[in-house]
Each structure stands twice: as C-alpha cells, then as structure tokens.
Design an enzyme around this catalytic site. Structure first.
Site, PDB file in Angstrom:
ATOM      1  CG  MET A 144      -0.153   0.027   2.555  1.00 38.97           C
ATOM      2  SD  MET A 144      -1.236   0.037   4.013  1.00 38.97           S
ATOM      3  CE  MET A 144      -1.984   1.674   3.847  1.00 38.97           C
ATOM      4  CB  CYS A 145       1.702   3.936  -1.452  1.00 33.19           C
ATOM      5  SG  CYS A 145       0.594   3.923  -2.891  1.00 33.19           S
ATOM      6  N   GLY A 146       0.040   5.905  -0.460  1.00 33.97           N
ATOM      7  CA  GLY A 146      -0.932   6.967  -0.208  1.00 33.97           C
ATOM      8  C   GLY A 146      -2.225   6.766  -0.980  1.00 33.97           C
TER       9      GLY A 146
ATOM     10  CB  SER B 289      -3.240   3.150  -0.605  1.00 30.85           C
ATOM     11  OG  SER B 289      -2.539   2.084  -1.223  1.00 30.85           O
ATOM     12  CD1 TRP B 290      -2.694   7.751   5.162  1.00 24.71           C
ATOM     13  CD2 TRP B 290      -2.626   5.749   6.172  1.00 24.71           C
ATOM     14  NE1 TRP B 290      -2.793   7.971   6.520  1.00 24.71           N
ATOM     15  CE2 TRP B 290      -2.757   6.749   7.162  1.00 24.71           C
ATOM     16  CE3 TRP B 290      -2.569   4.417   6.564  1.00 24.71           C
ATOM     17  CZ2 TRP B 290      -2.820   6.462   8.518  1.00 24.71           C
ATOM     18  CZ3 TRP B 290      -2.633   4.121   7.924  1.00 24.71           C
ATOM     19  CH2 TRP B 290      -2.768   5.130   8.878  1.00 24.71           C
TER      20      TRP B 290
END
Length: 306
Positions: free
Chosen positions: A256-258, A288-289
């Site tokens: 995951m990331c932003g 994601s985030w």
C-alpha cells in the site's frame, strides 16, 4: 481472503534492451507514457507529454482511467472503462506495451500493475526514462496541441477482465487487521515516506491523518531504487533489503501507499527480487492510506515506531 490466482509476468527493460525489442519484434511495440505527479508538485504529466515523449508513445492518464464514482483518487476502473481507454489509444491485445514515466519508476509501475491485473498478454517497464534520455536515445519533441494527435485510429480492445484476487479491498484488509493473529500471517508493506508512516510528517492531502496500520512494515518506495539513476536495484540487493526489513518470503504480501500508485513500485521490485514464492504473491491495497485513514477506527491508525 482467497489465495490469489496465477498472475502474468512482466519484464524490466534497460533502455538498450528496449531499443533491441523494437528492432527485433514482429509485433507492434507501443510505449505508454504514464507520467503522474503529486497534486502539490505544480507539474502536469499530460502537458509534458505534449512537449516531449518517446517516439510513437501514447499517453495513459491514470487520473482519468479509474473508478470515477469512488471518492478515492486512483481506484481501478471497471473492465468496460479500461477497455474503452485502451481502444481509444488504438491498442489491441496483440501489441507489446512498454510503460514509462518521466520521473523514473514513480507512476509507471502503477500502469504496469493495471495492465497485469487486466491480463494484457505482453507488457514491460522501461528502467527508465531519465536514463533513456541520458544515454542519448531518440526523443520526440514535436509540440502537440492535444494528446489525441499522438494516437492512431481507435481499435477494439477486449480484456478478459480483472484478476480480482490481486486487488485488496478495504473490507478484505479490515478482516486481516482486526484479528492480531490473522494479520501476522501477512506481510503488510507501506511505500510512503517513513515520516508519514510514523505520523511525524503530514499527509499531502489536507485533513488526512498520517500514521500506519498495525504490524505494517515501512519500506519507502525510494529504497528499492538506485539513488542517482532511479533504476530498480539488482536482485540480490532487493532480496537483502526486503529480508532486512522483515519481509517473510513464506507469507502472502499486501502493499500500500498513499493512493495506490507507489505501492506498485514495491510490487514490481518484489517481483524482480524473486523472493516470494508463486503461491505467496503480492496484492495491492487499491484505496491505500487515503481510504484507510478515512474509514478505519482510530485504534487502527498507529503513530510512532514499533
């Protein structure tokens, strides 16, 4: 969560290997420019494409080809939307696709992953455009007034559909996170900068809290790339990095990331590393985030270091 099915394999091409592919291929080789910048960068990938691109390239806009009904920035499109976009770009399933971005392995891996989950038969990633330029390969600088000028007539593209078990939805991830013993059966890796993972630095989207998921591993995407060239590190260095960070090769992995873009840099790097077994593959948490921080309970937004 179900065990994921088989996944198409893609290859990472040096600029020289890319040129050799064009020279030797009997099928059309189409470069796809997937340049995308963070909203606060002041740069526009589409506008830059109009001024400069690899000859014969077409522009795939990850800000447009997505689920526009979702409140989250880069959720995968439906098969119908994806097929229409590919058709409008004049692409068929017989074409060999080589993706790149102007930054060098920032947003191109997101398009690479998208093409994989929609099962395009032959896909590569150029490693990478800045190096391609530095080595003096041909660049098209003819000024275009519209992206459509770079595209041939529309084709008919029909994908087999999305490989759904390579995409992690919020409800899937919540099921993993809620039970501590269950979540320890997965590698959960976050590609955002470390200070956003710890909660010390703010998210680029106003009002969104920073922090991380319980038991997640911080591996900023920049760490899998060479600092100067932005090329993917070699296989042995990638293996060393992932093992040092605590990635267990015997576990399935969620990245995951932003907003689901740089998570795909890790997905590509993990594939190159050869560390994970075929039945323990990499899955991308698409929301994601940005999605997690808006939907999850506060107790599942962790601040500080482990």
């Amino acid at each position: 969560m179900r065990p994921p099915s088989r996944f198409s394999i893609s290859s990472i091409l040096t600029p020289t290997a890319f040129k050799s592919l064009i020279a030797s291929s009997k099928s059309p080789v189409i470069p796809l420019d997937a340049t995308w910048y963070l909203p606060n960068s002041g740069r526009d990938g589409r506008e830059e494409f109009l001024s400069e691109r690899i000859p014969g390239a077409r522009f795939f806009d990850i800000d447009e080809v997505k689920d526009t009904s979702s409140p989250y920035p880069h959720m995968l499109p439906s098969a119908e939307v994806f097929d229409k976009a590919m058709s409008n770009l004049g692409i068929t399933r017989d074409d060999i696709l080589v993706v790149y971005d102007k930054q060098g392995n920032f947003s191109a891996p997101r398009l690479l992953w998208t093409l994989k989950v929609f099962q395009h038969p032959s896909i590569f990633i150029l490693d990478n455009y800045p190096l391609y330029k530095r080595e003096g390969h041909e660049i098209d600088t003819k000024k275009l007034s519209a992206v459509e000028e770079a595209n041939p007539a529309a084709a008919i593209y029909e994908s087999p559909g999305l490989i759904e078990d390579r995409v992690v939805a919020y409800t899937d991830l919540r099921q993993v996170i809620v039970e501590p013993l269950f979540r320890k059966k997965f590698n959960i890796i976050d590609a955002r900068p470390y200070a956003r993972w710890t909660g010390e630095a703010p998210e680029p989207r106003p009002g969104l809290p920073s922090g991380h998921l319980p038991d997640s591993i911080s591996i900023p995407f920049s760490e899998v790339l060479d600092e100067s060239s932005k090329e993917f590190k070699d296989t042995s260095k990638l293996q060393e990095l992932f093992l040092e960070k605590g990635v267990d090769p015997d576990k399935p992995t969620i990245v995951m990331c932003g907003t689901g873009v740089t998570a795909c840099v890790l997905e590509t790097a993990l594939g190159k590393s050869g560390l994970l077994l075929e039945d323990k593959p990499v899955m991308v948490y698409d929301g994601s985030w940005t999605e997690w921080a808006q939907r999850s309970d506060d107790k599942f937004i962790i601040k500080g270091k482990h």
